[in-house]
Every structure is written in structure tokens, then in C-alpha cells.
Design a protein around this motif. Structure first.
Motif, short mmCIF file in Angstrom:
data_model
loop_
_atom_site.label_atom_id
_atom_site.label_comp_id
_atom_site.label_asym_id
_atom_site.label_seq_id
_atom_site.Cartn_x
_atom_site.Cartn_y
_atom_site.Cartn_z
N THR A 37 -23.41 -18.64 13.85
CA THR A 37 -22.13 -18.14 13.92
C THR A 37 -22.17 -16.78 14.64
OG1 THR A 37 -21.46 -18.86 11.57
CG2 THR A 37 -20.38 -16.98 12.32
N ARG A 40 -22.27 -17.79 18.26
CA ARG A 40 -20.97 -18.12 18.78
C ARG A 40 -20.15 -16.76 18.87
NH1 ARG A 40 -22.13 -22.89 15.78
NH2 ARG A 40 -21.79 -21.87 13.63
N PHE A 268 -16.14 -24.29 19.27
CA PHE A 268 -16.62 -23.35 18.20
C PHE A 268 -15.74 -23.68 16.84
CE2 PHE A 268 -18.67 -19.93 21.21
CZ PHE A 268 -19.51 -20.98 21.62
N GLU A 272 -18.00 -24.66 13.96
CA GLU A 272 -18.10 -23.46 13.05
C GLU A 272 -18.47 -23.78 11.61
OE1 GLU A 272 -19.28 -20.13 11.73
OE2 GLU A 272 -18.61 -19.92 13.97
N TRP A 281 -11.35 -18.69 15.64
CA TRP A 281 -11.51 -19.49 16.61
C TRP A 281 -10.15 -20.58 17.05
CZ3 TRP A 281 -14.77 -16.57 18.19
CH2 TRP A 281 -16.09 -16.61 17.55
#
Length: 403
Positions: A37, A40, A268, A272, A281
Motif C-alpha cells: 500500500t 502504491r 491500484f 488495493e 484511488w
């Protein structure tokens, strides 16, 4: 059916402006957040920063006020998105902990892109670069244990191994040997264009980060290491940005940037693990769909071309953060001794490479070697984190001798 961002209407631009309370996001918990995470977040921050810088550069060459106005309006929303994304990073994380996360992004994002890239020349460019980022992670991990008395597995969580890659001191090359051949915009697969934009943006953000945080350290070894690796990140940005066809029009580039943002946010959102971050996102994707629509309208009006001519009819498979251990070990075993010559790659040192090495490293050991020496002096060895106890690559001494 896949997701075609050209077929979806996002949030109208006049409804995208957010107030302070909406921008004030709760940061990740550094002790509980999924390391990927955090990866990202860092990757998406780089994508947003690239979008903002590109828009500024485009605006500087525009004459028509109407174009400048629309670029500025979208750019302000992009700046709000960037603040939300980057402010997800926890404030209690040290600069070195964030640095380790940046290098984990570089290793596992570039590794994934290399595995997925269909063009052999572009694939080689990513494989070459990832072995250098892999070594940077190793150098910073040793520095982290010396300065903060913690191990890098606290950050990378065994998802990414920590061990030597292509030795950092060998990354200093004559600038002309960092320039690659670009893809052909008329022939390159749409996914290749997205890959090039993504890795260029990620490396650019890493370069910017190191340029700014390096002098904040008091410890001489830290200041020196950031200085050295910061210079190499500049080489990496040159390496990756040169892959993009300079013949693309500004409108084509604008559309590619917006399409890539849709691709990354969609990727993502699909992968996620944190529901709260997943919601960010998704929200930003719905904003980007409108940005893409506006960019496509501008391309039709000012470039006289239909964006469908250059864009994929649907988004490719999602960009995925996942371990690349076996792939990296294969690259370490077969490509650790590569360097560059012109736009290509060779296994033996050449005159320009040796001249650059003498100029940069000629008066003593570089910081990337000193940090390992100092770690050995303090702890009796270097820090590594391997998942199976084997090290299948040539020793650093063997690589030095070869060069």
C-alpha cells in the motif's frame, strides 16, 4: 469486457474542487499498513508529480490563453490529488524509512514492468535499471541499520530481498551512454508507452526526493550516500525519458499522460488491500476520467486527430505490486556485469566508461562502498535479507575484476 476509460464519464470538472477538510487525509499507520500500500502511494505520487510538471511545461510553450486556462484548471485539481496521495505517508516515518520504501517501489514496480513489457529493447532497459535500484536498496538498508539501529525488513517485510545488485559505483557512466533509443510512436504497443511514462515518473520522483532530503542528514556517510545515489537517479531519469518518442505531439503526450493516470488509479483500485485507500484511488479515477475526456477533446480540436488512434481500446491488466524475487535472481545471475555503450549494452568496460569511473571514483572509495565498509566495522558484516540463504550472483570482487 475490459474497462475502456473513453467510454466512461467521470466527475465534472466544476465539481472536483475540494476543501481543506476533504484534503486532510489520515496517513497510513507505519506499523500496520501493507508495505505494498505504501508502495502504491509512493508510485502514484510520482505519477501525479509528473502530470503536474508536464502540464506546466506544456503551458510554457502555449500561446492561446484558452489552452493555458484549461491546463491550469485541471492542473490545480491534479495538485490537490497529489497532496492527498503524498500526505498518506506517515509523518512519523524517518527519511531513511521512506527512502527504503522508495527503493522497494523502484525494484518491484520496474521488475513487474520488465516482466510484462512486450518490446525486447524496452524490456532490456527496465532489466538493466532494476539491478541498479536493487543495489541502492542494499546500500540504504546498511545505512539504516547504522543510523537508526533497525533492520530494513521492518519496511520491506520480506516481500523484497535485500542483497547486492550491480555495484553502485559501477553506475557512473558517461552521460551519452545513458541515452537510449526511443520507441516508435507509430509502431509501439500502447502498453509500452504506459510503461515508459510510469517508470520515468517513478524515477523522476526518486531523483527529486533525494535531491531535497540528502542534505538534511548530519551524518557524513548519509550525506555522501544520498549525494552519490542522487546522481545515479539523474542518470536513470535520462535512461527512461529517452525511451519516449520525441516525435509525439504535445497533445498526444497530454492524452497519454491522462490515460496513464486512469490506468494507474484503476490498477491500484483493483489491487488495493486497504479499503480506505482503495476509496481514494476510486475517487481519483473518477476525476481522471474527466481529465482524459477534456484532453481528448483538445487533441481533436488542436491536433486534428482522434485519440482512439493512439490509445488502447481498453486498459491493460492492472499494474501489480508483488514479489519479483526469482526474476531478480535470474537477472543477477545473467546481467550483473552489463554496462552501456551508446544506446546499447556491453559486458566489458570501454574507454568512455573507464574515463568516467576514473573521474568520479579516482581519488578513493565512493560512498556506496564506504557505507558497507563502515557497517562491517561496526557489526562484523554487511546487512542482507535473503529468503532462502543462497546468493546466486557473482561476488562484488568478481564484478570489480571484470570491469
Amino acid at each position: 469486457m475490459g474497462f475502456n476509460p473513453l467510454e466512461h464519464r467521470g466527475i465534472p470538472l466544476d465539481r472536483q474542487l475540494r476543501n481543506w477538510s476533504e484534503l486532510d487525509v489520515e496517513p497510513l499507520d507505519p506499523d500496520r499498513a501493507d508495505p505494498y500500500t505504501r508502495c502504491r502511494v509512493i508510485a502514484m505520487n510520482g505519477i501525479e508529480v509528473e502530470a503536474i510538471l508536464f502540464s506546466h511545461n506544456f503551458s510554457r510553450i502555449c500561446v492561446e490563453p484558452e489552452i493555458k486556462w484549461q491546463l491550469a484548471e485541471v492542473r490545480y485539481i491534479e495538485a490537490q490529488q497529489q497532496k492527498v496521495v503524498n500526505w498518506l505517508l506517515p509523518g512519523q516515518s524517518s527519511v531513511l524509512e521512506t527512502t527504503l520504501a522508495y527503493e522497494q517501489v523502484a525494484v518491484d514496480l520496474t521488475g513487474w514492468v520488465a516482466r510484462m513489457e512486450p518490446d525486447p529493447y524496452l524490456k532490456q532497459a527496465y532489466e538493466f535499471g532494476v539491478l541498479e535500484d536493487f543495489d541502492h536498496l542494499y546500500r540504504y538498508a546498511n545505512l539504516y541499520e547504522m543510523i537508526e539501529h533497525r533492520k530494513a525488513d521492518k519496511i520491506v517485510d520480506a516481500l523484497t530481498e535485500v542483497m547486492p545488485g550491480r555495484p553502485t559505483f559501477l553506475h557512473h557512466r558517461d552521460p551519452m551512454d545513458n541515452v537510449r533509443d526511443p520507441y516508435d510512436r507509430a509502431k509501439a504497443a500502447p502498453i509500452s508507452k504506459l510503461h515508459a511514462l510510469t517508470i520515468m515518473a517513478a524515477e523522476q520522483q526518486t531523483m527529486n526526493f533525494y535531491m531535497n532530503v540528502g542534505p538534511e542528514y548530519m551524518e557524513p556517510i548519509a550525506r555522501r550516500l544520498y549525494q552519490e545515489i542522487g546522481l545515479i537517479e539523474e542518470e536513470h531519469v535520462t535512461h527512461y525519458e529517452s525511451l519516449v518518442d520525441p516525435g509525439e505531439t504535445w497533445w498526444e503526450r497530454l492524452v497519454n499522460h491522462e490515460y496513464n493516470e486512469c490506468y494507474m488509479y484503476h490498477s491500484f483500485m483493483e489491487t488495493e488491500s486497504d479499503p480506505r485507500v482503495k476509496g481514494i484511488w476510486e475517487l481519483h479515477l473518477n476525476m481522471e476520467l474527466e481529465h482524459l475526456r477534456l484532453a481528448c477533446d483538445m487533441m481533436r480540436k488542436h491536433d486534428g486527430r482522434d485519440p482512439e488512434q493512439i490509445l488502447a481500446p481498453e486498459l491493460p491488466a492492472p499494474v501489480t505490486f508483488e514479489p519479483n524475487k526469482q526474476y531478480l535472481r535470474e537477472l543477477l545471475a545473467t546481467q550483473i556485469d552489463l554496462t552501456t555503450l551508446g544506446a546499447g549494452y556491453v559486458r566489458e568496460a570501454h574507454e568512455r566508461f573507464e574515463r568516467m569511473q576514473a573521474a568520479v571514483n579516482g581519488d578513493g572509495k565512493p560512498p556506496s562502498e564506504l557505507v558497507i565498509d563502515e557497517h562491517r566495522d561496526r557489526f562484523g558484516g554487511e546487512y542482507r535479507m535473503q529468503t532462502d540463504g543462497e546468493h546466486p550472483v557473482p561476488s562484488l570482487r568478481e564484478v570489480r575484476v571484470k570491469h
